[in-house]
Design a protein around this motif. Sequence first.
Motif, mmCIF file in Angstrom:
data_model
loop_
_atom_site.group_PDB
_atom_site.id
_atom_site.type_symbol
_atom_site.label_atom_id
_atom_site.label_comp_id
_atom_site.label_asym_id
_atom_site.label_seq_id
_atom_site.Cartn_x
_atom_site.Cartn_y
_atom_site.Cartn_z
ATOM 1 N N GLY A 100 -21.769 44.322 -22.678
ATOM 2 C CA GLY A 100 -20.723 44.174 -23.684
ATOM 3 C C GLY A 100 -20.417 45.482 -24.390
ATOM 4 O O GLY A 100 -21.220 46.419 -24.389
ATOM 5 N N GLN A 130 -11.124 34.863 -22.784
ATOM 6 C CA GLN A 130 -12.247 34.768 -21.860
ATOM 7 C C GLN A 130 -11.869 35.344 -20.504
ATOM 8 O O GLN A 130 -10.748 35.173 -20.029
ATOM 9 N N CYS A 165 -8.216 36.243 -16.560
ATOM 10 C CA CYS A 165 -8.491 36.380 -17.987
ATOM 11 C C CYS A 165 -7.314 35.829 -18.780
ATOM 12 O O CYS A 165 -6.164 35.892 -18.328
ATOM 13 N N VAL A 179 -13.653 45.454 -15.102
ATOM 14 C CA VAL A 179 -13.894 45.004 -16.476
ATOM 15 C C VAL A 179 -14.364 46.208 -17.281
ATOM 16 O O VAL A 179 -15.411 46.774 -16.983
ATOM 17 N N PRO A 180 -13.551 46.614 -18.303
ATOM 18 C CA PRO A 180 -12.242 46.075 -18.658
ATOM 19 C C PRO A 180 -11.196 46.418 -17.593
ATOM 20 O O PRO A 180 -11.416 47.318 -16.776
ATOM 21 N N PRO A 215 -22.026 39.660 -20.925
ATOM 22 C CA PRO A 215 -21.625 38.650 -19.937
ATOM 23 C C PRO A 215 -22.682 37.568 -19.763
ATOM 24 O O PRO A 215 -23.853 37.748 -20.112
ATOM 25 N N ARG A 236 -15.803 42.948 -26.146
ATOM 26 C CA ARG A 236 -16.327 42.153 -25.033
ATOM 27 C C ARG A 236 -17.760 41.744 -25.345
ATOM 28 O O ARG A 236 -18.627 42.590 -25.577
ATOM 29 N N VAL A 294 -17.064 36.164 -19.532
ATOM 30 C CA VAL A 294 -17.158 37.097 -20.654
ATOM 31 C C VAL A 294 -16.188 36.661 -21.747
ATOM 32 O O VAL A 294 -14.988 36.495 -21.491
ATOM 33 N N ARG A 295 -16.682 36.480 -22.959
ATOM 34 C CA ARG A 295 -15.827 36.199 -24.106
ATOM 35 C C ARG A 295 -15.253 37.508 -24.640
ATOM 36 O O ARG A 295 -15.951 38.528 -24.696
ATOM 37 N N VAL A 296 -13.981 37.481 -25.050
ATOM 38 C CA VAL A 296 -13.331 38.679 -25.575
ATOM 39 C C VAL A 296 -12.532 38.335 -26.827
ATOM 40 O O VAL A 296 -12.032 37.219 -26.976
#
Length: 263
Positions: free
Chosen positions: A78, A156, A176, A209-210, A114, A111, A124-126
């Motif tokens: 993250g 996400q 995403c 990612v990103p 994961p 982020r 992955v939560r964003v």
Amino acid sequence: MREHGKASDSELPTVSRRGFLGGAGALAGGLAATGLVGGASPAGAEVCGLEWGPRVDLTGLKENFAPQEVKQFTIPAGGIDHLGLHSTDVFTIPGMGEFSVDFSGYFRVARAHPSTFDWAAAEVRVNIVDLRLFGRNEALGEIAVRLNPDILSSGQIFATKPREDGNSVAEEPKACRIATAAVFELRKLGLSVFNKEPILLMNEHITRVPPVDDPSGHALLFRLPLYNLQDPKGEPVAYLTSLRYGADHYLTEGEVRTIKERS
């Protein structure tokens, strides 16, 4: 010893499974109660009241600026990414017509760590925690876009879909979505407008990612109403009818500072 490509339970937090737009229903009668005001705070979503999804815990996340190496089909730990951003938005304003505006600027995206470091299985939560875009139209003049500080813009990155045999594809693009709340400042008209319903930013073709240097983002919307910031309970004064966007690469701290000073 852990299995190659998998994160141990001690390294990763549990990914929340609550509804992605769980807080959106509160908008119907509660927008005024959020204390909607102009001027995004530097922390953005860190101080918001209404949540359009899970909040990413920023504790311990590294602030990532250029230069950064981003590898294909690789899940990083993250972090908080400072990325260039561009978009083309189409607005309809009753009594004035339809207007297409090209924007450029940056966004700051948090982020979470994961669910796993396996590309196919990872979720992955964003959160978007800052957003600054600038564009110009001959009829509308300069338009500035910023994050609405009173609504958490949350999303996400999803695991890839399993094949018919039930196995995930190791190098399949990921998808995403981010429910985004923005304020559009039409300075020539002396008007600032905002969305009560999410601008659902989407990308089904993520291979990094990103997703740096990726022009394939778009928004899921249909004549999304935009309301006058000074009259939030009034009728819509404009509509967002189309939005296509692309994430650019990491920016340096100096580049981010220049963009924020322009605001």
